[in-house]
Design a protein around this motif. Structure first.
Motif, short mmCIF file in Angstrom:
data_model
loop_
_atom_site.label_atom_id
_atom_site.label_comp_id
_atom_site.label_asym_id
_atom_site.label_seq_id
_atom_site.Cartn_x
_atom_site.Cartn_y
_atom_site.Cartn_z
N ARG A 1 0.80 -1.22 0.00
CA ARG A 1 0.00 0.00 0.00
C ARG A 1 0.84 1.27 0.00
NH1 ARG A 1 -2.31 1.13 4.21
NH2 ARG A 1 -4.17 2.19 3.40
N ALA A 2 2.16 1.16 0.10
CA ALA A 2 3.02 2.34 0.15
C ALA A 2 2.89 3.14 -1.14
CB ALA A 2 4.48 1.92 0.38
N LEU A 3 2.79 4.46 -1.01
CA LEU A 3 2.65 5.32 -2.18
C LEU A 3 3.93 5.31 -3.01
CD1 LEU A 3 0.87 8.40 -0.57
CD2 LEU A 3 -0.12 6.79 -2.20
N PRO A 4 3.83 5.22 -4.34
CA PRO A 4 5.03 5.26 -5.20
C PRO A 4 5.49 6.70 -5.42
CG PRO A 4 3.07 4.97 -6.55
CD PRO A 4 2.60 4.97 -5.11
N LEU A 5 5.99 7.31 -4.36
CA LEU A 5 6.33 8.74 -4.40
C LEU A 5 7.44 9.03 -5.41
CD1 LEU A 5 6.19 9.57 -0.59
CD2 LEU A 5 4.44 9.95 -2.33
N ALA A 6 8.45 8.15 -5.48
CA ALA A 6 9.54 8.38 -6.42
C ALA A 6 9.02 8.35 -7.86
CB ALA A 6 10.63 7.34 -6.22
N SER A 7 8.14 7.41 -8.16
CA SER A 7 7.58 7.33 -9.52
C SER A 7 6.75 8.56 -9.84
CB SER A 7 6.72 6.07 -9.64
OG SER A 7 7.47 4.92 -9.38
N LEU A 8 5.91 8.96 -8.91
CA LEU A 8 5.08 10.13 -9.16
C LEU A 8 5.93 11.38 -9.34
CD1 LEU A 8 2.21 9.45 -6.57
CD2 LEU A 8 2.17 9.08 -9.05
N GLY A 9 6.98 11.50 -8.52
CA GLY A 9 7.86 12.65 -8.66
C GLY A 9 8.59 12.66 -9.99
N ALA A 10 9.11 11.49 -10.40
CA ALA A 10 9.81 11.40 -11.68
C ALA A 10 8.86 11.67 -12.85
CB ALA A 10 10.43 10.01 -11.83
N GLY A 11 7.60 11.21 -12.72
CA GLY A 11 6.62 11.47 -13.77
C GLY A 11 6.30 12.94 -13.91
N LEU A 12 6.12 13.62 -12.80
CA LEU A 12 5.85 15.07 -12.85
C LEU A 12 7.04 15.83 -13.43
CD1 LEU A 12 4.03 15.53 -9.42
CD2 LEU A 12 3.00 15.56 -11.70
#
Length: 467
Positions: A221-232
């Motif tokens: 359930r951990a948020l994929p923060l690194a992926s979201l940041g890289a996508g933005l």
């Protein structure tokens, strides 16, 4: 032809023309090729084609970085979610089943002891089934754990102590059939082994496996923060490149950059939506499934222990006292177990979110109410000196067709039905959560490659205008 004059060398000799002499030590100058390369890059960056090449390489790298980070994070989430469904939750359920089987075996052995030489075949079969089930589940659990785990230690302890417990029960049964009072002592010792070694080890095993389950939950359930940041970051760079292109050419769209932006945006939205749905499904599995299962398992264990203590109250006949040195230990334990059972059923009723979950809990609560009334009557009969009458009221005979065992069976069957329902609810919700991540890893890699290629093609289109 112009003639260039040279100053004479010292001594009146002219200096020879040509390239400068090498350093005195004869070694070539260091860093010349590197400096020349850097100078060429710097010179290229001052031209528009050079800048475009740098922009294209940076855009492709950012999109590929986005894809790589997303694949890495989502692969971890998929693995953890798959472990929840296929490994850690089944192991937690098996650990709970081991505990229930051991507690039920202890209950069945004490019920059979009270029957004396006329032990019902179904009671004997229930005991044997419980021991066989616990042994089988221990083998399965041992195959799924690694060396050094706390679970492995508990499994080893259970595997060593279970045959000893079974041997004590057989000795108690054989002695009891001979009419010797020593059989009760063997049974009490076996119960002590069960209460102080087997059941605590099974409880620790259950807690260890449940802890592993919750760890897998958290990882899934951990948020994929690194992926979201890289996508933005990749989207911001692509939008900047398109704005830069528009300001220099007055062309609104660059097809390649638009395609790269679309691929990155689709990937980012898919990532966010898929993980949101997965989190929702796993959260539902935890709150509506696993939490209910834990409460119901605890309630069922409390009912089994209460039944065993009810039987042992008659077996010991006051030989074992509680801490106050006045009350019967097993009768006091029975009262405490019934309090735990009441509390567990109340909590289970609150957690049940549908009729299929509430109805068996309600039947179990009604069975507990009847059980308490029948137990109070049997206890009063025993205290007035009618031991055989009390035994009949607990295990049943021709004069007591509705013993406390009937109410216990109602409670146990109802709780088993509730457990099976919540297990199905858990599996459904967890599989829905896992299903939301299906195809996301492959799709992420494909969209990242498409986006990077499209970005390079878009920049390449602009470069072709300079040829």
């Amino acid at each position: 032809m112009a003639i260039t004059s040279r100053a004479p060398a010292p001594g009146g000799v002219s200096a020879p023309s040509g390239p400068p002499a090498p350093p005195p030590d004869g070694l070539p100058r260091r860093g010349t090729a590197w400096a020349e390369g850097v100078e060429r890059l710097r010179a290229a960056a001052t031209t528009e084609p050079g800048r475009l090449r740098i922009v294209g390489a940076a855009l492709a790298a950012l999109v590929l970085l986005f894809g790589a980070v997303a694949v890495w994070e989502i692969s971890g989430r998929v693995t953890a979610a798959d472990d929840v469904v296929g490994r850690s939750q089944p192991l937690s359920a098996d650990a709970a089943s081991i505990y229930r089987s051991l507690a039920d075996a202890d209950t069945a052995s004490s019920s059979g002891f009270l029957a004396g030489g006329n032990e019902p075949r179904e009671v004997r079969s229930r005991y044997e089934k419980d021991i066989a089930n616990a042994s089988r589940l221990l083998v399965n659990a041992a195959a799924s754990t690694t060396a050094g785990d706390d679970s492995r230690k508990q499994i080893t302890l259970l595997s060593e102590q279970l045959p000893r417990y079974a041997g004590l029960i057989e000795q108690a049964r054989a002695t009891n059939k001979q009419g010797l009072p020593l059989g009760g002592a063997y049974l009490r010792y076996a119960n002590e082994q069960m209460s102080t070694q087997l059941l605590p080890a099974a409880q620790r095993l259950y807690e260890a496996e449940t802890g592993r389950l919750y760890t897998d939950y958290d990882e899934a359930r951990a948020l994929p923060l690194a992926s979201l940041g890289a996508g933005l970051l990749a989207l911001a760079a692509l939008l900047w490149a398109q704005r830069r292109n528009y300001r220099r050419t007055n062309r609104v769209f660059n097809h390649g950059l638009v395609a790269a932006t679309t691929a990155s945006l689709v990937l980012l939205l898919w990532l966010a939506a898929g993980h949101t749905v997965a989190r929702s499904g796993l959260s539902e599995a935890r709150t509506d499934g696993q939490e209910s299962l834990k409460v119901l398992n605890d309630a069922r264990i409390a009912s089994l222990q209460a039944r065993a203590n009810e039987n042992l109250t008659l077996v010991s006949r006051g030989a074992v006292l509680a801490e106050d040195k006045k009350s019967d230990k097993y009768d006091v334990d029975f009262s405490n177990d019934m309090k735990d059972l009441d509390a567990g059923l109340a909590t289970a009723a609150k957690l049940a979110d549908d009729t299929a979950g509430r109805d068996p809990v309600a039947r179990a609560a009604e069975g507990v109410r009847q059980w308490k009334g029948l137990h109070a009557a049997a206890r009063q009969t025993d205290l007035t000196g009618d031991y055989q009458g009390a035994v009949g009221q607990v295990i049943g005979d021709k004069d007591h067709p509705k013993p406390t065992g009937t109410a216990f069976d109602t409670v146990d069957a109802s709780l088993e039905e509730a457990v099976l329902h919540e297990q199905r609810e858990f599996t459904r919700a967890a599989r829905d959560g896992l299903g939301a991540l299906d195809g996301l890893v492959t799709g992420t890699a494909a969209l990242a490659v498409v986006g990077a290629v499209a970005a390079l093609l878009g920049i390449g289109r602009r470069l072709s205008e300079y040829r």
